[in-house]
Design a protein around this motif. Sequence first.
Motif: not given
Length: 58
Positions: A20-29
Amino acid sequence: MLSWSLTFLIIALIAGVLGFTGIAGAAAGIAKVLFFVFLILLIVSALVGAAKGKNPPV
């Protein structure tokens, strides 16, 4: 504050592993922003404590 940052970091890692790259990017941000807010508050707190002349609790 730091616990929230670690929580979002763990969510980002799990989401990244699962694809889930979108969720992963948002959570990392979010984790990154929360970590820097924590760091700034830590520095401000240390400076205010030093200015008041109080020793930190042991």
